[in-house]
Every structure is written in structure tokens, then in C-alpha cells.
Scaffold this active site. Sequence first.
Site, mmCIF file in Angstrom:
data_model
loop_
_atom_site.group_PDB
_atom_site.id
_atom_site.type_symbol
_atom_site.label_atom_id
_atom_site.label_comp_id
_atom_site.label_asym_id
_atom_site.label_seq_id
_atom_site.Cartn_x
_atom_site.Cartn_y
_atom_site.Cartn_z
ATOM 1 N N THR A 121 74.343 28.288 23.783
ATOM 2 C CA THR A 121 74.190 26.831 23.841
ATOM 3 C C THR A 121 72.966 26.451 23.019
ATOM 4 O O THR A 121 71.849 26.863 23.333
ATOM 5 C CB THR A 121 74.025 26.380 25.298
ATOM 6 O OG1 THR A 121 75.160 26.852 26.014
ATOM 7 C CG2 THR A 121 73.932 24.871 25.406
ATOM 8 N N ARG A 154 81.752 30.370 33.583
ATOM 9 C CA ARG A 154 81.000 30.274 34.836
ATOM 10 C C ARG A 154 80.715 31.678 35.318
ATOM 11 O O ARG A 154 81.610 32.528 35.312
ATOM 12 C CB ARG A 154 81.819 29.553 35.921
ATOM 13 C CG ARG A 154 81.966 28.072 35.703
ATOM 14 C CD ARG A 154 83.043 27.551 36.607
ATOM 15 N NE ARG A 154 84.298 28.265 36.342
ATOM 16 C CZ ARG A 154 85.394 28.164 37.089
ATOM 17 N NH1 ARG A 154 85.395 27.410 38.164
ATOM 18 N NH2 ARG A 154 86.493 28.833 36.774
ATOM 19 N N GLU A 155 79.490 31.904 35.752
ATOM 20 C CA GLU A 155 79.175 33.221 36.294
ATOM 21 C C GLU A 155 80.028 33.437 37.531
ATOM 22 O O GLU A 155 80.278 32.516 38.305
ATOM 23 C CB GLU A 155 77.686 33.311 36.631
ATOM 24 C CG GLU A 155 76.851 33.220 35.368
ATOM 25 C CD GLU A 155 75.388 33.574 35.583
ATOM 26 O OE1 GLU A 155 75.055 34.200 36.599
ATOM 27 O OE2 GLU A 155 74.598 33.204 34.710
ATOM 28 N N GLY A 256 74.417 20.105 48.300
ATOM 29 C CA GLY A 256 73.743 21.356 48.650
ATOM 30 C C GLY A 256 72.266 21.254 48.352
ATOM 31 O O GLY A 256 71.724 20.145 48.272
ATOM 32 N N GLY A 260 71.440 25.337 40.361
ATOM 33 C CA GLY A 260 70.541 26.313 39.744
ATOM 34 C C GLY A 260 71.293 27.048 38.657
ATOM 35 O O GLY A 260 72.267 26.539 38.109
ATOM 36 N N CYS A 263 72.257 27.743 33.296
ATOM 37 C CA CYS A 263 72.752 26.702 32.383
ATOM 38 C C CYS A 263 72.321 25.279 32.743
ATOM 39 O O CYS A 263 71.601 24.647 31.976
ATOM 40 C CB CYS A 263 74.270 26.758 32.311
ATOM 41 S SG CYS A 263 74.859 28.224 31.464
ATOM 42 N N LYS A 266 68.509 24.328 32.565
ATOM 43 C CA LYS A 266 67.990 24.464 31.195
ATOM 44 C C LYS A 266 68.650 23.449 30.254
ATOM 45 O O LYS A 266 67.983 22.812 29.445
ATOM 46 C CB LYS A 266 68.282 25.898 30.729
ATOM 47 C CG LYS A 266 68.077 26.176 29.265
ATOM 48 C CD LYS A 266 68.103 27.661 28.991
ATOM 49 C CE LYS A 266 69.508 28.200 28.774
ATOM 50 N NZ LYS A 266 70.014 28.031 27.409
ATOM 51 N N LYS A 323 74.503 31.112 43.126
ATOM 52 C CA LYS A 323 75.850 30.824 43.610
ATOM 53 C C LYS A 323 76.501 32.153 43.995
ATOM 54 O O LYS A 323 75.937 33.207 43.683
ATOM 55 C CB LYS A 323 76.658 30.076 42.560
ATOM 56 C CG LYS A 323 76.982 30.876 41.314
ATOM 57 C CD LYS A 323 77.816 30.020 40.407
ATOM 58 C CE LYS A 323 78.842 30.819 39.664
ATOM 59 N NZ LYS A 323 79.680 30.016 38.817
HETATM 60 C C1 UDX Z 1 77.999 26.352 34.478
HETATM 61 C C2 UDX Z 1 79.247 25.646 33.927
HETATM 62 O O1 UDX Z 1 80.182 25.457 34.983
HETATM 63 C C3 UDX Z 1 79.855 26.450 32.796
HETATM 64 O O2 UDX Z 1 80.951 25.751 32.243
HETATM 65 C C4 UDX Z 1 78.781 26.666 31.725
HETATM 66 O O3 UDX Z 1 79.260 27.442 30.664
HETATM 67 C C5 UDX Z 1 77.559 27.338 32.325
HETATM 68 O O4 UDX Z 1 77.077 26.565 33.429
HETATM 69 P P1 UDX Z 1 77.495 28.356 36.149
HETATM 70 O O5 UDX Z 1 76.053 28.017 35.958
HETATM 71 O O6 UDX Z 1 77.916 29.784 36.092
HETATM 72 O O7 UDX Z 1 78.388 27.578 35.076
HETATM 73 O O8 UDX Z 1 77.919 27.864 37.601
HETATM 74 P P2 UDX Z 1 78.653 26.623 38.293
HETATM 75 O O9 UDX Z 1 79.736 27.161 39.129
HETATM 76 O O10 UDX Z 1 79.006 25.571 37.344
HETATM 77 O O11 UDX Z 1 77.506 26.124 39.284
HETATM 78 C C6 UDX Z 1 76.228 25.708 38.808
HETATM 79 C C7 UDX Z 1 75.345 25.270 39.949
HETATM 80 O O12 UDX Z 1 75.814 24.055 40.520
HETATM 81 C C8 UDX Z 1 75.270 26.263 41.124
HETATM 82 O O13 UDX Z 1 73.945 26.325 41.576
HETATM 83 C C9 UDX Z 1 76.173 25.651 42.153
HETATM 84 O O14 UDX Z 1 75.851 26.021 43.467
HETATM 85 C C10 UDX Z 1 75.930 24.172 41.909
HETATM 86 N N1 UDX Z 1 77.029 23.314 42.372
HETATM 87 C C11 UDX Z 1 78.247 23.367 41.776
HETATM 88 C C12 UDX Z 1 76.803 22.412 43.411
HETATM 89 O O15 UDX Z 1 75.702 22.341 43.974
HETATM 90 N N2 UDX Z 1 77.818 21.586 43.787
HETATM 91 C C13 UDX Z 1 79.031 21.610 43.202
HETATM 92 O O16 UDX Z 1 79.892 20.817 43.609
HETATM 93 C C14 UDX Z 1 79.255 22.544 42.163
#
Ligand code: UDX
Length: 434
Positions: A121, A154-155, A256, A260, A263, A266, A323
Site C-alpha cells: 500500500t 485480510r489476515e 469493539g 488495529g 493496515c 497506518k 483479530k
Molecule cells: C484489512 C482489510 O480488510 C483488507 O482488505 C486490507 O488489505 C488490510 O486491512 P485486516 O487488517 O487483516 O484487513 O483485518 P480486518 O478483518 O479488516 O479487521 C481490521 C480491524 O478492524 C480488526 O482490529 C478488527 O477487529 C476490526 N473490526 C473489523 C471491528 O472492530 N469491527 C468490524 O466490524 C470489523
Amino acid sequence: MNICVVGAGYAGLVTAACFAEFGLRVTCVDKDEKKIESLKQGKVPFFEPGLEEMVQRNMAQGRLSFSTDLAWGVRNSLVIFICVGTPSKEDGSVDLSAVDEVAAQIGEALDGYKLVVTKSTVPVGTTRRVEAIIREKSKGKYHFDVANNPEFLREGSAVEDFMRPNRVIIGAESDQARAILRDLYSPLYLIEAPFVITNIQTSEMIKYASNAFLATKISFINEMALLCDKLGADVYQVARAMGLDQRIGPKFLHPGPGFGGSCFPKDTRALAHFAREAGVELEIVEAVIRVNKRQREWAVKRIEEALGGIQDKTVALLGLTFKPNTDDIREAPAIYIAQEILTRGGRLRAYDPVGMENASHVLNGNVTFCSDAYDAATGSDALVIATEWNQFRNLDMDRMKELLARPILVDLKNIYDPERIRDKGFAYYGVGRN
Ligand code: UDX
């Protein structure tokens, strides 16, 4: 076709393994010798479901190899993906030194036509900057193209996200570059994944706009949750009903302790920063960042309130990663919460299915890492759920009640039904449903 993926971090390894799975010959390059040595033994240095098996399978079939020799990787490939880290700087801007360094090395190794693709990114304008560096270092001797092809992995479900993407974004401006990238992703035609082909700046922007919008949904519902708490409304039902409107949709409306990971925090900071540099104040994105910070502070206050002060109390903390299904603790609200509890003189009995090793490097002081959720609860003054791992969703709450010194549940992910938990004799504290 031979391709080279530079950077054996999270995005790089997933990209390399999945392209190899498509049948391409992939060299994954990283300057970290220890990492490459361990990858050559088929060992993936982080936890991601399905990835290690895929790496081993493709290595065994001769499609995936690892090297520290970037010049070799470049010379043997038609397409080079740049997947190196782009960390945040203090002021929120992106540290592009690794991207610049790789671009320079590609320029020096260039020996004919190549397509160089930024996949990390990167702020809008970076792919052009990569192009300029390569041109300078190769002294204009060879024709090459650059393109941007953001990943949306997504991780925890990265392999699935690569193999079944909602869309493939290609920012490329020559017919040859577009044709090569389409060809690379041609296995996805079978599942009819939509392709969006744009100019380079647009493609770079799509990634930031997408992540910022998702972060906005989260901060929005977190803000609604704070208000629901005050007014006696239930944010769970509010979010569910909102999500039934097809224009809104049900996803990313789970409140929640804040978002965090590597991605959203940052990327929102970076977007706000490069927008400011371009003379545009992104008021919504700036607010999303502030709300997210406030939310994790609120989570600590919630625990404090539930316990009547944190000093000398023992908290059973379930979940340390940002997560579930990952061992990644980067910018995890759980880690912030843990550190605050320790700073305020509390003790921690922590448990996470795969994140404890990483957490042990950053949590110092009064922490005991436990063998499971019940071990963590034993003798603790409250049970706090900070990450919604599946194994925390069906805890035996009767047993928990016997093990805990006080029957208090702070459910920061709203995974339990407040009434059922209260019926069991617990004091229940959720997010926006009290
Ligand atoms: C994210 C994007 O989804 C992905 O497309 C991008 O390439 C990288 O960033 P990721 O960081 O792996 O992916 O996790 P994601 O499942 O999106 O969750 C990010 C954060 O948001 C987590 O801390 C999660 O707990 C939080 N979250 C997510 C919430 O608090 N509420 C929600 O409804 C969804």
C-alpha cells in the site's frame, strides 16, 4: 511466465505462494537471510491458515523458490512485484525507504523489458516515483513499465481472499502492462472476479479509499455504541437493523475496542497525511482516527469501572492479537489494554491461542501467560474478552464463575448475550448494550 516477488513479509509471501498455485514460476526475494533460510526449509515465519502448506506444496513442485539475490530474481522474471514494508513514521506519513531501495536495485539489475508492479500500500504518486528511480538507475537503457496492483488481503483469510477476490484492481497505462497483469490473474476469470482497470493514481487511491471507508464504518458504529450505552439502547440491534438496509450492508458494523492491525491504523494516518500535503483536510478520516483512539481508551475505562479501579486487581485477558486467526499483535487494542492495566498497577493473567509468543516480547511486568481461558480466569477479578477467537465464544460460564474470584465479564467484542450471562449471576459489561 516467471515472476519475482520482492519482500517475504505478509503480503509478499501470500502473493508469491498464490501466484505459484496459479501455475506461475515464482521467485520470492528478501534481504533477510535468516528468513529466506527458514523459508527454504518450508517454514513460514508467521501464522496464516493454509499458507505454510501452500508454500511447501509449490516448493516441492518446483514453482516457488526463495532467494536473497534481487538482481538474479529481476533478471529471471518478466514481472516484479514490490511487496516490501511501508511502515508509519512518527508524523503519520509513510516510510518509503524500503520501496526506494528496491526500486534502485531493480533499476541497476534491469537487462531488458520488465513490468514493475507496486503491491504494497503506497501513497498516491509512489508508483511514479518508483518509475523515476528505475529510469535513473538504468540510465534509460531499457524499456520498462510500472503498474499498481493493490492487495486486499485480510489476515487470517489471506489465501482465500487472494483466490476469491471481490475484485482485482489494475492501475496500468500501457497495453502491454495491462495485458500481462490480466494474464497473471487469468485463473480468476473462471470465478468471474471483476477486473477494474484504471490509471496508476486511481488504483493507488482505491486502496486507501477502501480501507478508510471500512475504518469509517467501524468508528461510526463505535461512536453509536458509546451513545447507546448512555441512552439505554442496544447497539447490537441498532447495527443489525441498519445492516438490513442493502445500501448500508451488515459488514464492518461490529463495535469493539477499536480497529488495529497492520493496515487500518497506518493507512488512515497515511491518507490523512498525504491529503494534508496536497492541501486537502480529510475531516472524516481525521475523525475516524480520533474516534478509534478514544475507543481503546474507553475500553480501559470500562474495565476500570467494572472492577472499581485496576490497582492490585487481577484481570483475565482473553485474546492478545488484533483479530482472530492471526498471531499479529500490531496496533492490537488488546495489547494497549494490557499495557494500560499493567501501568495502572493491575496484574494480568493472559491467554491467546497463537499470539502469546509475540505478546511476551512487548508485555513486561506482572503478566502470567496461561494455558487456556479457564487457567486465565482462575483467581482473577474479572474476565475480559478482547479478541473474538472462536474458542472464546462458547466458554463454560458456570465453570468460569467458580474459577473467578468475582463474576465479572467485560465482553469487548459483544460475543455473549447480556441477559443469559446476567442470569448466570455475572455482572456483564459489553459495548453499547448495557
Ligand atoms: C484489512 C482489510 O480488510 C483488507 O482488505 C486490507 O488489505 C488490510 O486491512 P485486516 O487488517 O487483516 O484487513 O483485518 P480486518 O478483518 O479488516 O479487521 C481490521 C480491524 O478492524 C480488526 O482490529 C478488527 O477487529 C476490526 N473490526 C473489523 C471491528 O472492530 N469491527 C468490524 O466490524 C470489523
